[in-house]
Design a protein around this motif. Structure first.
Motif, PDB file in Angstrom:
ATOM      1  N   ASN A  94     -29.956  29.275  31.029  1.00  0.00           N
ATOM      2  CA  ASN A  94     -30.023  30.734  30.997  1.00  0.00           C
ATOM      3  C   ASN A  94     -30.258  31.385  32.362  1.00  0.00           C
ATOM      4  OD1 ASN A  94     -29.349  31.229  28.290  1.00  0.00           O
ATOM      5  ND2 ASN A  94     -31.410  30.652  27.665  1.00  0.00           N
ATOM      6  N   ASN A  95     -29.926  30.681  33.450  1.00  0.00           N
ATOM      7  CA  ASN A  95     -29.869  31.320  34.756  1.00  0.00           C
ATOM      8  C   ASN A  95     -28.658  32.239  34.741  1.00  0.00           C
ATOM      9  OD1 ASN A  95     -32.059  29.937  36.148  1.00  0.00           O
ATOM     10  ND2 ASN A  95     -30.755  28.119  35.999  1.00  0.00           N
ATOM     11  N   VAL A  96     -28.797  33.424  35.333  1.00  0.00           N
ATOM     12  CA  VAL A  96     -27.731  34.430  35.290  1.00  0.00           C
ATOM     13  C   VAL A  96     -27.345  34.839  36.704  1.00  0.00           C
ATOM     14  CG1 VAL A  96     -27.131  36.764  34.517  1.00  0.00           C
ATOM     15  CG2 VAL A  96     -28.559  35.305  33.061  1.00  0.00           C
ATOM     16  N   LEU A  97     -26.034  34.944  36.918  1.00  0.00           N
ATOM     17  CA  LEU A  97     -25.495  35.466  38.171  1.00  0.00           C
ATOM     18  C   LEU A  97     -24.578  36.627  37.833  1.00  0.00           C
ATOM     19  CD1 LEU A  97     -25.032  35.204  41.262  1.00  0.00           C
ATOM     20  CD2 LEU A  97     -23.091  33.721  40.709  1.00  0.00           C
ATOM     21  N   GLU A  98     -24.856  37.790  38.423  1.00  0.00           N
ATOM     22  CA  GLU A  98     -24.037  38.988  38.216  1.00  0.00           C
ATOM     23  C   GLU A  98     -23.146  39.163  39.442  1.00  0.00           C
ATOM     24  OE1 GLU A  98     -23.996  40.850  35.501  1.00  0.00           O
ATOM     25  OE2 GLU A  98     -25.827  40.209  34.474  1.00  0.00           O
ATOM     26  N   LEU A  99     -21.834  39.199  39.230  1.00  0.00           N
ATOM     27  CA  LEU A  99     -20.880  39.375  40.326  1.00  0.00           C
ATOM     28  C   LEU A  99     -20.157  40.703  40.189  1.00  0.00           C
ATOM     29  CD1 LEU A  99     -19.211  35.847  40.177  1.00  0.00           C
ATOM     30  CD2 LEU A  99     -20.819  36.618  41.905  1.00  0.00           C
ATOM     31  N   LYS A 100     -19.870  41.321  41.322  1.00  0.00           N
ATOM     32  CA  LYS A 100     -19.013  42.507  41.371  1.00  0.00           C
ATOM     33  C   LYS A 100     -17.873  42.201  42.338  1.00  0.00           C
ATOM     34  CE  LYS A 100     -21.855  44.833  44.858  1.00  0.00           C
ATOM     35  NZ  LYS A 100     -22.335  43.577  45.370  1.00  0.00           N
ATOM     36  N   ALA A 101     -16.834  43.001  42.297  1.00  0.00           N
ATOM     37  CA  ALA A 101     -15.679  42.772  43.151  1.00  0.00           C
ATOM     38  C   ALA A 101     -16.110  42.558  44.599  1.00  0.00           C
ATOM     39  CB  ALA A 101     -14.708  43.945  43.051  1.00  0.00           C
ATOM     40  N   GLY A 102     -15.572  41.496  45.207  1.00  0.00           N
ATOM     41  CA  GLY A 102     -15.895  41.159  46.585  1.00  0.00           C
ATOM     42  C   GLY A 102     -16.956  40.091  46.721  1.00  0.00           C
ATOM     43  N   ASP A 103     -17.709  39.827  45.639  1.00  0.00           N
ATOM     44  CA  ASP A 103     -18.748  38.798  45.688  1.00  0.00           C
ATOM     45  C   ASP A 103     -18.133  37.409  45.597  1.00  0.00           C
ATOM     46  OD1 ASP A 103     -20.727  40.718  45.825  1.00  0.00           O
ATOM     47  OD2 ASP A 103     -21.304  40.552  43.713  1.00  0.00           O
ATOM     48  N   SER A 104     -18.822  36.444  46.206  1.00  0.00           N
ATOM     49  CA  SER A 104     -18.383  35.051  46.129  1.00  0.00           C
ATOM     50  C   SER A 104     -19.309  34.263  45.215  1.00  0.00           C
ATOM     51  CB  SER A 104     -18.378  34.423  47.524  1.00  0.00           C
ATOM     52  OG  SER A 104     -19.692  34.360  48.046  1.00  0.00           O
ATOM     53  N   ILE A 105     -18.811  33.124  44.776  1.00  0.00           N
ATOM     54  CA  ILE A 105     -19.597  32.222  43.938  1.00  0.00           C
ATOM     55  C   ILE A 105     -19.296  30.790  44.351  1.00  0.00           C
ATOM     56  CG2 ILE A 105     -17.824  32.280  42.132  1.00  0.00           C
ATOM     57  CD1 ILE A 105     -20.036  31.741  40.063  1.00  0.00           C
ATOM     58  N   ILE A 106     -20.348  30.006  44.534  1.00  0.00           N
ATOM     59  CA  ILE A 106     -20.204  28.561  44.686  1.00  0.00           C
ATOM     60  C   ILE A 106     -20.631  28.006  43.339  1.00  0.00           C
ATOM     61  CG2 ILE A 106     -20.950  26.500  45.919  1.00  0.00           C
ATOM     62  CD1 ILE A 106     -21.332  28.350  48.385  1.00  0.00           C
ATOM     63  N   GLU A 107     -19.642  27.504  42.616  1.00  0.00           N
ATOM     64  CA  GLU A 107     -19.815  27.186  41.198  1.00  0.00           C
ATOM     65  C   GLU A 107     -20.640  25.933  40.943  1.00  0.00           C
ATOM     66  OE1 GLU A 107     -19.903  28.044  38.297  1.00  0.00           O
ATOM     67  OE2 GLU A 107     -18.091  28.976  37.569  1.00  0.00           O
ATOM     68  N   LEU A 108     -21.084  25.851  39.703  1.00  0.00           N
ATOM     69  CA  LEU A 108     -21.816  24.682  39.223  1.00  0.00           C
ATOM     70  C   LEU A 108     -20.855  23.514  39.060  1.00  0.00           C
ATOM     71  CD1 LEU A 108     -23.807  26.474  36.388  1.00  0.00           C
ATOM     72  CD2 LEU A 108     -24.520  26.095  38.747  1.00  0.00           C
TER      73      LEU A 108
END
Length: 138
Positions: free
Chosen positions: A91-105
């Motif tokens: 239940n860890n949460v990451l909120e992204l908006k346009a332009g944000d990056s993510i290094i995935e699990l």
């Protein structure tokens, strides 16, 4: 022979001047760099084998949720449009908006959900090896 040498020198000067002007307008911005995924887990070592890069553009319609899944390879992405909420199995949460990056699990179940009113478009880059799936559903 002297004329050819002068022309070559002039062309070289023109090329160098053009290259220099072009470089003045180039801007490089680091979007992301990490040894950890977004929830703080350390990324695993790359597997042995023939490297294979996969790039996917994923479009998630408004108010839709992806199936619970995990990635078997290291991957990262950039949200192009919309918003995206990513939730892992703890239940860890990451909120992204346009332009944000993510290094995935990697090897951890999670899902994404578009809680917005426009499609969420994300470009994802997977660094795997031939013969290894990039994503599996639970």
């Amino acid at each position: 022979m002297k004329k050819i040498l002068i022309i070559i020198l002039l062309l070289g000067f023109t090329y160098n001047a053009f290259s220099q002007k072009s470089e003045d307008n180039i801007k490089v911005t680091k979007i992301a760099e990490s040894t950890q995924s977004w929830n703080g887990d350390t990324l695993p070592a790359y597997p042995n084998g023939q490297p294979k890069i996969t790039i996917l553009k994923i479009v998630i319609p408004p108010h839709q949720k992806l199936d619970l899944h995990k990635h078997l390879v290291i991957n990262a992405g950039v949200l192009i449009t919309g918003v995206l909420t990513v939730i892992d199995d703890k239940n860890n949460v990451l909120e992204l908006k346009a332009g944000d990056s993510i290094i995935e699990l990697v090897n951890k179940y999670h899902y994404g959900e578009n809680k917005g009113d426009i499609p969420a478009e994300i470009m994802v880059f997977y660094a795997g090896v031939v013969g290894t799936e990039i994503t599996v559903k639970k």
